[in-house]
Design a protein around this motif. Structure first.
Motif, short mmCIF file in Angstrom:
data_model
loop_
_atom_site.label_atom_id
_atom_site.label_comp_id
_atom_site.label_asym_id
_atom_site.label_seq_id
_atom_site.Cartn_x
_atom_site.Cartn_y
_atom_site.Cartn_z
N VAL A 98 0.87 -1.18 0.00
CA VAL A 98 0.00 0.00 0.00
C VAL A 98 0.90 1.22 0.00
O VAL A 98 1.82 1.32 0.81
CB VAL A 98 -0.92 0.02 1.23
N PHE A 99 0.64 2.13 -0.95
CA PHE A 99 1.47 3.32 -1.06
C PHE A 99 0.80 4.51 -0.38
O PHE A 99 -0.32 4.41 0.12
CB PHE A 99 1.72 3.65 -2.53
N GLN A 100 1.49 5.63 -0.46
CA GLN A 100 0.98 6.85 0.16
C GLN A 100 -0.35 7.27 -0.47
O GLN A 100 -1.27 7.67 0.21
CB GLN A 100 2.03 7.95 -0.03
N GLU A 101 -0.41 7.19 -1.83
CA GLU A 101 -1.67 7.48 -2.51
C GLU A 101 -2.43 6.18 -2.69
O GLU A 101 -1.82 5.11 -2.79
CB GLU A 101 -1.41 8.10 -3.89
N PRO A 102 -3.75 6.26 -2.75
CA PRO A 102 -4.55 5.02 -2.87
C PRO A 102 -4.25 4.26 -4.17
O PRO A 102 -4.27 3.03 -4.17
CB PRO A 102 -6.00 5.53 -2.87
#
Lengths: 250, 281, 234
Positions: A98-102
């Motif tokens: 899971v990254f910072q942005e969805p």
């Protein structure tokens, strides 16, 4: 703190509790060494927080461990098996990121949460599993909603549900809460902490925020200029003057 | 990292493309077994519609398929020189003789003629109406600096125009002399729009007359004769040409039947023939 | 004005009367330009995806070349293809000069850079981190490209429209390698040039109306697909 034995021997010995391990890793960008990690391992049940100042190489380390980048030098092992270009897809399918942005794909909430299962060719009720995880992240009722109509907090919940539904052996989180406003962030952190406890998932969390470290981590790595400068428990690290100096906290 | 796969994907793409292309080749050109005859010809034979009448007759008679490519005479002769055409139908006798002398073309036969006419606006600012000598008319145009539009495309008509200028002893230069680099039809349109003088073959002029604000001012000078020859590209020099097809087309054009069609072509529509059959002359 | 009305009336009449030659020309135009667009998609979409997603040494030079080639004049393409396809040229033995295939080849060369450029642009509009996220979800290479294509499908439809628009409207290459041979390689644009040369402006106008109608119909159909609201099913 540091592991005395040769990490390769350990890996070869097949430490059953080591899910992901790296040895002698070096990443070079434009002639500069941006990551030099002689050895690193994540064991089952751990939540390893990676902290450090901007540009320390945290995301680079995460990308290497998540098998998204191959380092210029060094080897990465997943449960004792070396990650190669041949088996990388298979290994990626046993983890989630899971990254910072969805980074959701065009479609509905349900379609997004199901996606990983579909990519794996899971026939056995991907829908029911997706619906269950949508519920656990508090989005019941929004299954059919288009993702571009969601708020930032909701979108990040979808991204987390999309990662958890895969039942990953290790979960990689690259500052997943940092782009949320403080209310959404607190709510999500609370839910997330409960889910982590419930599932006992092994995770690697890159973060800037010491609150997250205290709430979630079992072990902390402090990264600076591409090198692991310190390692310890959240308590020991928060009392370590080195960390305060590096992160400008304290 | 997955270089090999990309390369193979690229190759697969190209293969697909090649497959698709060959499929269309089969589907569109269908009867690829039919032999093609490439005819390089001047635009006037196409623009007047003469070849649209003659080619189907030839195809039916011989089974060849004719690909008539309309270009300027200069380009048509060049296609002959390079062996890109099988047969030529053109109207620039001097240049043609040169191509034959070089050995690129052979079996050259006179087919027909019409004539060139000097057209201009009704008002005739240079006062050339009724002038007997084409060269004299050109001289007057140059002296009065009246607008003149030239094909400027190395076509048969252009070559003829340059001959007349030479005969008149005038070097056509200056703002009044404009080369448009277009086919006959387009050139006539331009001259009509600008109210300029122009040299045209009679056939094209007649077939376009309805759209033009131009009239024939000078005609009948012997030097304005426009002679069409047909010739096949020499297979000894260019082994790839369709020699049989080319020869068949030459013979077809000078056959009695075709000569009759040529003599009658356009009479119904324009009240006079556009071409005069010449075979054997 | 009179001429425009006459041309329009003539166009409608030609279409309604079912003049076989008009239909032949229109169908050939659609077939040639449609096929050229398809082939250019097969070549241009992967090329555009590759240039947009991958980082490699000569990437910038290649992107520049693609952008330049997007504006390549059809006449120039026609000339080059003709040089290769002439009997004396390197591919002369194939006997493709003055065939519809020759036009397809030339039009593929015209449309492929356009499709590549549009594909590149539409991929670059995506979040640059999205490709990584797709990989992280466990996509195989095939699944990866499929999802990237799916994400930028609207941009890709624009690529199809731009490619098709470029080739159906070009005349220079069709004339140079097709030769405007009646019943064989005469497409709408070359037929229009011929009719203008013949002075048949009304027929030329009629053909131009047919050309515009065709181009509009195809583009409209694609636009409908592009703008259609996705229906979400649960």
């Amino acid at each position: 703190m540091a592991r005395a034995a040769n990490p390769r021997d350990q890996v070869a010995a097949g430490d059953a509790r080591e899910i992901i391990a790296g040895s002698d890793i070096r990443v070079v960008r434009q002639g500069k060494e941006i990551l030099v990690v002689p050895n690193i391992a994540v064991r089952e049940g751990e939540v390893v927080a990676v902290i450090g100042p901007n540009g320390a190489g945290k995301s680079t380390l995460l990308a290497v461990l998540a098998c998204l980048d191959f380092p210029e030098r060094g080897r990465v092992f997943f449960r004792g098996t070396e990650v190669t270009k041949r088996n990388v897809v298979e290994i990626r399918r046993r983890m989630s990121v899971v990254f910072q942005e969805p980074l959701l794909l065009d479609g509905t909430v349900l379609e997004n949460v199901e996606l990983g299962l579909r990519l794996r060719g899971v026939r056995d009720g991907p829908r029911a599993r997706a619906v269950e995880w949508i519920r656990r992240f508090g989005l019941t009722g929004k299954e059919g909603q288009a993702v571009h109509t969601l708020s930032g907090g909701e979108a990040q919940r979808v991204a987390l549900a999309r990662a958890f539904v895969l039942n990953p052996e290790v979960l990689f989180l690259d500052e997943p809460f940092s782009s949320l406003d403080s209310i959404a962030r607190q709510e999500l952190l609370r839910d997330f902490r409960r889910i982590i406890r419930d599932t006992g998932v092994t995770a690697v969390l890159v973060t800037h925020d010491f609150l997250e470290v205290r709430l979630l981590a079992t072990r902390v790595l402090v990264l600076s200029r591409g090198r692991i400068e310190a390692e310890g428990t959240p308590e020991s690290i928060s009392n370590d003057p080195l960390w305060g100096r590096l992160a400008g906290l304290h | 990292m997955r270089k090999n796969r990309y390369i193979s994907a690229g190759l697969a793409g190209m293969l697909l493309a090649a497959l698709a292309i060959s499929l269309v080749e089969i589907s569109i050109s269908g009867c690829a077994t039919k032999e093609d005859v490439i005819l390089a010809t001047t635009t006037s034979t196409l623009d007047t519609g003469l070849l649209e009448v003659l080619i189907p007759v030839f195809e039916k008679k011989t089974g060849y398929r004719v690909k008539a490519v309309g270009v300027g005479t200069g380009q048509a002769l060049e296609m002959g020189r390079r062996g890109e055409a099988d047969v030529l139908l053109v109207h620039a006798p001097e240049s043609e003789e040169q191509v034959v002398a070089e050995g690129h073309a052979t079996n050259r036969k006179r087919v027909m003629h019409n004539d060139f006419v000097i057209c201009g606006p009704q008002a005739d600012p240079a006062g050339i109406r009724g002038e007997k000598s084409a060269a004299q008319a050109f001289r007057k145009i140059a002296q009065s600096k009246s607008l003149f539009v030239s094909r400027g495309d190395d076509s048969g008509t252009h070559k003829k125009e340059l001959e007349v200028w030479e005969e008149a002893g005038v070097k056509p230069e200056g703002h009044w002399y404009q080369e448009c680099g277009s086919g006959m039809g387009q050139t006539l349109n331009i001259a009509s729009e600008k109210g300029a003088y122009v040299l045209s073959d009679r056939g094209t002029f007649l077939s376009l007359k309805k759209n033009l604000a131009l009239v024939i001012l000078v005609e009948g000078d012997r030097s304005l004769l426009n002679i069409y020859h047909v010739m096949q590209v020499n297979p000894e020099k260019h082994p790839k040409v369709n020699a049989k097809g080319g020869k068949a087309f030459v013979e077809f054009m000078v056959s009695e039947e075709v000569q009759k069609v040529i003599g009658g072509f356009g009479v119904k529509e324009y009240g006079q023939p556009l071409f005069f059959p010449d075979a054997g002359k | 004005m009179d001429l425009i009305w006459r041309g329009l009336a003539r166009g409608v009449k030609l279409l309604l009367s079912g003049d076989p030659e008009i239909y032949e020309i229109a169908f050939l135009t659609l077939r040639v330009s449609g096929l050229a667009t398809l082939v250019s998609l097969v070549l241009g979409v992967p090329a555009g995806l590759f240039l947009a997603v991958r980082k490699f040494r000569f990437r910038r030079a290649l992107v520049g070349a693609v952008n330049t080639a997007m504006g390549l004049p059809p006449t120039v393409v026609g000339l080059w293809v003709a040089i290769f396809l002439w009997r004396s040229g390197p591919l002369g033995a194939l006997g493709l000069m003055y065939t519809p295939t020759a036009i397809v080849i030339a039009q593929v060369l015209i449309a492929t850079p356009v499709v590549t450029g549009f594909t590149m642009a539409s991929v670059q509009q995506l979040d640059p981190k999205l490709p990584r996220q797709i990989l992280a979800l466990g996509a195989s290479p095939l699944q990866f490209w499929w999802l990237v294509i799916r994400e930028c499908r609207f941009g890709l439809l624009a690529a199809v429209m731009a490619g098709f628009g470029a080739v159906i409207s070009e005349v220079g290459a069709s004339m140079a390698v097709g030769g405007n041979v009646r019943h064989h390689t005469r497409v709408l644009t070359t037929a229009i040039v011929l009719e203008v040369n013949k002075g048949n402006f009304d027929v030329a106008l009629a053909l131009s109306f047919i050309l515009m109608t065709l181009a509009y119909a195809v583009t409209f159909a694609l636009t409908v697909v592009q703008q259609r609201k996705r229906r979400y099913v649960t």
